[in-house]
Design an enzyme around this catalytic site. Structure first.
Site, short mmCIF file in Angstrom:
data_model
loop_
_atom_site.label_atom_id
_atom_site.label_comp_id
_atom_site.label_asym_id
_atom_site.label_seq_id
_atom_site.Cartn_x
_atom_site.Cartn_y
_atom_site.Cartn_z
N PRO A 86 -37.15 -90.73 42.44
CA PRO A 86 -37.46 -89.59 41.57
C PRO A 86 -38.85 -89.05 41.90
O PRO A 86 -39.79 -89.82 42.04
CB PRO A 86 -37.45 -90.22 40.17
CG PRO A 86 -37.73 -91.68 40.38
CD PRO A 86 -37.19 -92.02 41.74
N MET A 87 -38.95 -87.75 42.05
CA MET A 87 -40.28 -87.16 42.34
C MET A 87 -40.44 -85.86 41.55
O MET A 87 -39.76 -84.87 41.83
CB MET A 87 -40.42 -86.91 43.84
CG MET A 87 -40.63 -88.19 44.63
SD MET A 87 -40.90 -87.89 46.37
CE MET A 87 -39.26 -87.49 46.88
N CYS A 106 -44.92 -94.87 36.24
CA CYS A 106 -45.75 -93.68 36.45
C CYS A 106 -47.16 -93.92 35.94
O CYS A 106 -47.36 -94.32 34.78
CB CYS A 106 -45.13 -92.49 35.73
SG CYS A 106 -46.10 -91.01 35.93
N LYS A 122 -37.48 -98.73 36.45
CA LYS A 122 -38.30 -98.57 37.68
C LYS A 122 -39.72 -98.95 37.32
O LYS A 122 -40.32 -98.36 36.42
CB LYS A 122 -38.23 -97.14 38.20
CG LYS A 122 -39.04 -96.92 39.48
CD LYS A 122 -38.70 -95.59 40.13
CE LYS A 122 -39.48 -95.33 41.40
NZ LYS A 122 -40.81 -94.73 41.15
N ASN A 167 -39.09 -100.39 46.76
CA ASN A 167 -39.57 -99.02 46.96
C ASN A 167 -41.04 -99.06 47.38
O ASN A 167 -41.78 -99.94 47.00
CB ASN A 167 -39.41 -98.22 45.65
CG ASN A 167 -40.15 -96.89 45.64
OD1 ASN A 167 -41.04 -96.67 44.82
ND2 ASN A 167 -39.82 -96.02 46.57
N GLY A 168 -41.42 -98.04 48.17
CA GLY A 168 -42.83 -97.88 48.55
C GLY A 168 -43.03 -97.96 50.06
O GLY A 168 -42.84 -99.01 50.65
N GLY A 189 -38.88 -92.12 48.87
CA GLY A 189 -39.31 -90.85 48.30
C GLY A 189 -39.86 -89.89 49.34
O GLY A 189 -39.15 -89.03 49.88
C1 LIG Z 1 -44.79 -85.88 44.08
C2 LIG Z 1 -44.29 -87.19 43.53
C3 LIG Z 1 -43.74 -87.22 42.26
C4 LIG Z 1 -43.27 -88.44 41.73
N1 LIG Z 1 -42.65 -88.43 40.51
C5 LIG Z 1 -42.10 -89.59 40.05
C6 LIG Z 1 -41.31 -89.62 38.87
O1 LIG Z 1 -41.03 -88.59 38.23
N2 LIG Z 1 -40.82 -90.82 38.45
C7 LIG Z 1 -41.07 -91.99 39.14
O2 LIG Z 1 -40.61 -93.06 38.74
N3 LIG Z 1 -41.79 -91.98 40.27
C8 LIG Z 1 -42.28 -90.82 40.75
N4 LIG Z 1 -42.94 -90.81 41.94
C9 LIG Z 1 -43.05 -92.07 42.70
C10 LIG Z 1 -41.86 -92.21 43.66
O3 LIG Z 1 -40.64 -92.30 42.95
C11 LIG Z 1 -42.02 -93.46 44.55
O4 LIG Z 1 -42.07 -94.58 43.70
C12 LIG Z 1 -43.30 -93.43 45.38
O5 LIG Z 1 -43.47 -92.16 46.00
C13 LIG Z 1 -43.26 -94.51 46.46
O6 LIG Z 1 -42.16 -94.33 47.32
P1 LIG Z 1 -42.32 -93.65 48.77
O7 LIG Z 1 -43.44 -94.35 49.48
O8 LIG Z 1 -40.99 -93.86 49.45
O9 LIG Z 1 -42.65 -92.20 48.56
C14 LIG Z 1 -43.40 -89.63 42.49
C15 LIG Z 1 -43.95 -89.57 43.77
C16 LIG Z 1 -44.36 -88.36 44.31
C17 LIG Z 1 -44.92 -88.34 45.72
#
Ligand SMILES: Cc1cc2nc3c(=O)[nH]c(=O)nc-3n(C[C@H](O)[C@H](O)[C@H](O)COP(=O)(O)O)c2cc1C
Length: 322
Positions: A10-11, A94, A133, A205-206, A227
């Site tokens: 989710p982003m 978050c 999450k 994740n991450g 993400g």
């Molecule tokens: C622009 C942006 C918005 C995000 N919004 C949310 C969100 O609404 N809910 C959530 O649980 N995580 C949110 N995240 C975190 C991502 O879900 C994820 O945990 C994090 O980016 C790490 O994963 P990645 O390295 O694959 O990007 C957001 C990340 C980004 C970059």
């Protein structure tokens, strides 16, 4: 035990319904998440606008932010009965200041009993699958026992699926953006949770940004959530389809855009959506190719263009060789 799965994270402001429609054109096997939507917005706001999506997006999980068991449960009922979501996920990761004050997001890692109450209340009132999450911890120090206690307490409420962003959240000190890069990744903690709770479905994740890494994680945990890599380079999903799901497809970047055209036309006609609110998600489609810069520049001008949608989109890729 669990079927191995790959999820799009989710982003907020990114994984809206247009983005998800576009991503689903590239991959049929990934599981999509909405952006986080606060419970009070769902209860008091414009539900249709917030929760509506295209049936083509299934399987899709709604992520909510909140900590009031009754409100959360009310949202779960709405998500299942009115919008047919495939699952509901509670945001316990978050790190934004706003979220901390509202008693939801990562600060809830300090409140596993309350999180458990939310899960119980959902399970009492709805059959929708529910998940969490979270992060691996809070603050600068990493503490495995803290994570273990959190998982152990929450699982007692009946939660069987945990998405774990393998970083601590450092509340109040770091911005949300920095909280996604500065706290170091620690995949070992997540692996250890899977080992100690083998009956739970654990999704890591991450920082996952290549096939090799997905394959390695999937040897140990039940799923991988990605993400930023997918947002910046959506065609990575084709590789995921081929390498992880063994689904060889003939899809090309241009064919994806061709498939997106009827959706854009219908959205403009039915919902007065602006063209760029859909095409902005295709910004990274040509990442790594010669035409990528051209496509990005083209998209920056698209809202000023006149003519039919098909010509507008296809003119932008006419000189790009895949
Ligand atoms: C622009 C942006 C918005 C995000 N919004 C949310 C969100 O609404 N809910 C959530 O649980 N995580 C949110 N995240 C975190 C991502 O879900 C994820 O945990 C994090 O980016 C790490 O994963 P990645 O390295 O694959 O990007 C957001 C990340 C980004 C970059």
């Amino acid at each position: 035990m669990f079927k191995k799965k790959v999820y799009v994270a989710p982003m907020m402001q990114y994984t809206d319904k247009h983005d998800r429609y576009f991503l689903r054109l590239i991959s049929k096997n990934i599981i999509l998440f909405t952006e986080m939507i606060p419970t009070n917005a769902i209860i008091h706001g414009n539900r249709k606008k917030l929760l509506e999506y295209n049936s083509h997006e299934h399987p899709i999980v709604l992520q909510i932010g909140g900590s009031d068991p009754k409100e959360i449960s009310q949202c779960a009922i709405i998500a299942k009965n009115l919008f047919n979501y495939d699952g509901i996920n509670i945001n316990v990761g978050c790190p934004s200041k706003k979220v901390e004050n509202g008693m939801f997001g990562a600060s809830l890692m300090n409140k596993p009993i309350l999180v458990g109450k939310c899960i119980k209340e959902i399970k009492k009132n709805s059959k929708i699958p529910v998940s969490i999450k979270c992060r691996i911890g809070l603050g600068e120090k990493q503490n495995y026992l803290f994570l273990k206690k959190f998982i152990s307490c929450v699982e007692k409420s009946g939660c069987k699926q945990f998405f774990i962003h393998a970083r601590n959240a450092i509340l109040s000190k770091l911005s949300p953006k920095k909280n996604r890069t500065i706290p170091p990744l620690n995949y070992e903690f997540v692996y250890k949770i899977k080992k100690e709770f083998p009956h739970l479905e654990i999704i890591i994740n991450g920082g996952v940004d290549n096939i090799h890494s997905i394959k390695n994680h999937l040897k140990i945990v039940d799923g991988v959530m990605i993400g930023r890599k997918i947002y910046k380079s959506p065609f990575f999903l084709k590789e995921i389809e081929e390498e992880i799901f063994n689904n060889k497809t003939e899809i090309t970047r241009k064919k994806i855009l061709e498939k997106l055209i009827p959706y854009i036309e219908s959205e403009i006609k039915t919902n007065q959506t602006s063209i760029q609110s859909i095409t902005r998600h295709t910004f990274g489609l040509f990442t790594g190719m010669k035409g990528s810069k051209y496509w990005k520049k083209y998209l920056n001008r698209i809202k000023f263009m006149n003519g039919n949608i098909k010509d507008i989109i296809l003119n932008g890729v006419v000189n790009i060789n895949e």
